[in-house]
Design a protein around this motif. Structure first.
Motif, PDB file in Angstrom:
ATOM      1  N   GLN A 155     -37.756  33.975  -2.948  1.00 27.54           N
ATOM      2  CA  GLN A 155     -38.281  33.413  -4.193  1.00 27.54           C
ATOM      3  C   GLN A 155     -39.655  32.780  -4.018  1.00 27.54           C
ATOM      4  N   HIS A 158     -41.873  36.067  -3.662  1.00 32.10           N
ATOM      5  CA  HIS A 158     -41.616  37.023  -4.750  1.00 32.10           C
ATOM      6  C   HIS A 158     -41.557  38.465  -4.216  1.00 32.10           C
ATOM      7  N   LYS A 184     -33.263  36.815 -13.261  1.00 30.76           N
ATOM      8  CA  LYS A 184     -34.401  37.440 -13.924  1.00 30.76           C
ATOM      9  C   LYS A 184     -33.983  38.112 -15.227  1.00 30.76           C
ATOM     10  N   GLN A 299     -42.006  41.066 -12.614  1.00 29.22           N
ATOM     11  CA  GLN A 299     -43.036  40.031 -12.557  1.00 29.22           C
ATOM     12  C   GLN A 299     -44.142  40.279 -13.581  1.00 29.22           C
TER      13      GLN A 299
END
Length: 538
Positions: A155, A158, A184, A299
């Protein structure tokens, strides 16, 4: 043709309305193509009437174009669709011949046809393996350094890692890919809701803009032309040139605002297209089983673009009925110059929409003048805040001080385009402008803001909010943050409620003969604060 090339070709034939590949494609006279159902639904909406517009370029058609299927595009779409399906097929990694795979195994890192997949259904050793839809990206799910499955998510960095990569991520927060994808997925659903709300707001903006355009054409052009005819038909021949100039200005202003509306339409179309595309990307991620690929891709879609609001306003006061024909006849050239100047200003003040950023370009720093403050008013925060005090302030005597009225004026006299904002708290306050010569001593009307021709005041008393000038009051909506826009030369003074959008509270159109000084009133339990430029949120 490669998979990416085929996909790119097909994407070029996407409908600008639904963003999907064209179905029963039709081409309208401006050259843009749409799905038959999409353009039919668009033109069939109750607010959409003649002229009919292209949703993409906004070109208008007085009559609804006849829609016929574009056979050339339809055939191209069919050919590209077949090519895309053929190139997208994933082959079985076990078969010696080319057989299409139906599933990919994230543990075996291979794809299997229906026959070779049976082992995963029948053998206990393979039953715990994770199967997903056949994908060409299976090999991308292994670590390039260790050859292990990317089953852990860092995390902090990423990125997806394998169990052997953890040593390079000491002290980082790591979770399983499945757990991160669950988180997510929840985040994507929330962003989708925000995206849908933004789409609804933009669609509402489109409808309001369309209404403003209709008003611009019907009310502004037609009624204005009738009024101007009534004024100029009784003038002598020497005024014909002036009438022609005013007509041209009205038409030019209509065209300017119409072009501005078209530009705003295009801007909103682009924002809607971007938001719908982002929503489609989110929907695609939400139904994808390949969690690793989803985490790699999500993302880029987790942060929605920011958009500027465009409040839509309509001008309802354009009229020429009050222009004196007798004055025109008595003093021809002088009267003509004065009256046509007023008309020109009315025409110039018509706008479909103004944003807060438009006003902020004229932002002006203000400071209250202690020499004018009533001795029961307390100034603070660098003379930007005024409140009522229980104690009498020890101000020195000064001829400019208000001795009875609870007022304070600013140091700055304004005679150009200026904009400022104030925060008002409580139920007894006023935001005003006045000439420097307003009375300071006593309680006569000459000293009271709004009770004479030298001052203009927006005030709140208990639950009532009003605008007053020369003792004539007009009720306005309640607001706590007020934006004031002054165009001294044009004779425009406008008060706005400032929140997420700007709402017009009251506008004055007159002729200012002197510089204007901002002034404020505050009563017990209330205060007024001038907002500094650094605290403005654009």
């Amino acid at each position: 043709m490669s998979e990416s090339a085929a996909s790119q070709c097909v994407d070029q034939f996407s409908c600008p309305v639904c963003l999907d590949r064209l179905k029963e494609p039709v081409t309208i006279p401006c050259g843009h193509s749409y799905c038959m159902s999409c353009i039919t639904d668009c033109w069939g909406q109750k607010e959409q009437g003649p002229p009919y517009r292209c949703p993409q370029c906004r070109e208008s058609f007085s009559q609804r174009p006849l829609l016929k299927k574009n056979t050339l595009i339809a055939e191209m779409m069919e050919t590209l669709q077949k090519t895309s399906l053929q190139t997208a097929a994933v082959e079985c990694d076990v078969c010696t011949t080319e057989n299409r795979a139906v599933k990919s195994c994230l543990q075996c890192l291979a794809s299997f046809c229906q026959t070779h997949l049976q082992l995963h259904y029948e053998s206990p050793a393979f039953m715990k393996h994770k199967l997903v839809e056949a994908s060409r990206h299976t090999q991308e799910n292994i670590c390039l350094s260790h050859g292990k499955l990317l089953e852990i998510y860092c995390q902090d960095d990423h990125q997806c890692i394998c169990c052997l990569c953890i040593d390079n991520h000491n002290g980082h927060s790591v979770v399983s890919v499945g757990l991160e994808w669950t988180s997510k997925k929840k985040e994507l659903k929330e962003i989708k809701v925000v995206c849908q709300n933004l789409i609804r707001e933009r669609e509402r903006g489109q409808r309001e803009l369309s209404e403003a355009e209709k008003f611009l054409k019907v009310s502004f052009l037609m009624q204005s032309m009738e009024d101007i005819e009534k004024v100029f038909t009784e003038l002598i021949c020497s005024l014909e040139k002036k009438r022609s100039e005013i007509k041209d200005q009205i038409r030019a202003q209509e065209k300017t605002e119409k072009d501005r509306a078209e530009e705003l339409h295009k801007h909103l179309d682009q924002e809607l297209t971007e938001l719908r595309k982002r929503q489609a990307e989110i929907d695609k991620l939400l139904i994808t089983e390949d969690q690793i690929q989803c985490l790699k891709s999500c993302q880029s879609v987790c942060v929605l673009p920011t958009f500027e609001d465009f409040p839509i306003t309509q001008h309802t006061h354009l009229s020429f009925k009050d222009i004196s024909i007798t004055t025109f006849r008595e003093v021809l050239e002088d009267a003509c110059q004065q009256q046509t100047a007023k008309i020109s200003q009315e025409v110039s003040n018509v706008h479909v929409a103004k944003t807060r950023n438009y006003f902020l370009q004229y932002f002006f720093e203000l400071h209250m003048n202690p020499n004018t403050a009533n001795n029961k008013l307390k100034l603070s925060e660098g003379n930007r805040k005024v409140s009522c005090s229980d104690n009498v302030q020890q101000y020195p005597d000064h001829p400019e001080r208000f001795d009875c009225c609870m007022y304070v004026m600013c140091r700055e006299g304004l005679c150009s385009r200026c904009y400022w904002e104030v925060e008002c708290s409580g139920d007894n306050w006023a935001v005003a402008v006045c000439y420097k010569g307003i009375g300071r001593k006593g309680r006569s009307d000459d000293c009271k803001l709004g009770s004479n021709k030298k001052s203009w005041r927006l005030f709140r008393y208990q639950q009532n909010v009003c605008f007053v000038h020369a003792k004539v009051q007009v009720s306005v909506p309640v607001a706590s943050r007020i934006g004031v826009y002054l165009d001294h030369r044009a004779g425009t003074l406008a008060f706005y409620s400032v929140s997420d959008t700007m709402t017009l509270l009251h506008r004055v159109q007159t002729t200012f003969t002197e510089p204007l000084y901002p002034a404020f009133l505050t009563g017990e339990g209330s205060f007024v604060r001038i907002i500094e430029e650094q605290n403005l949120k654009t």
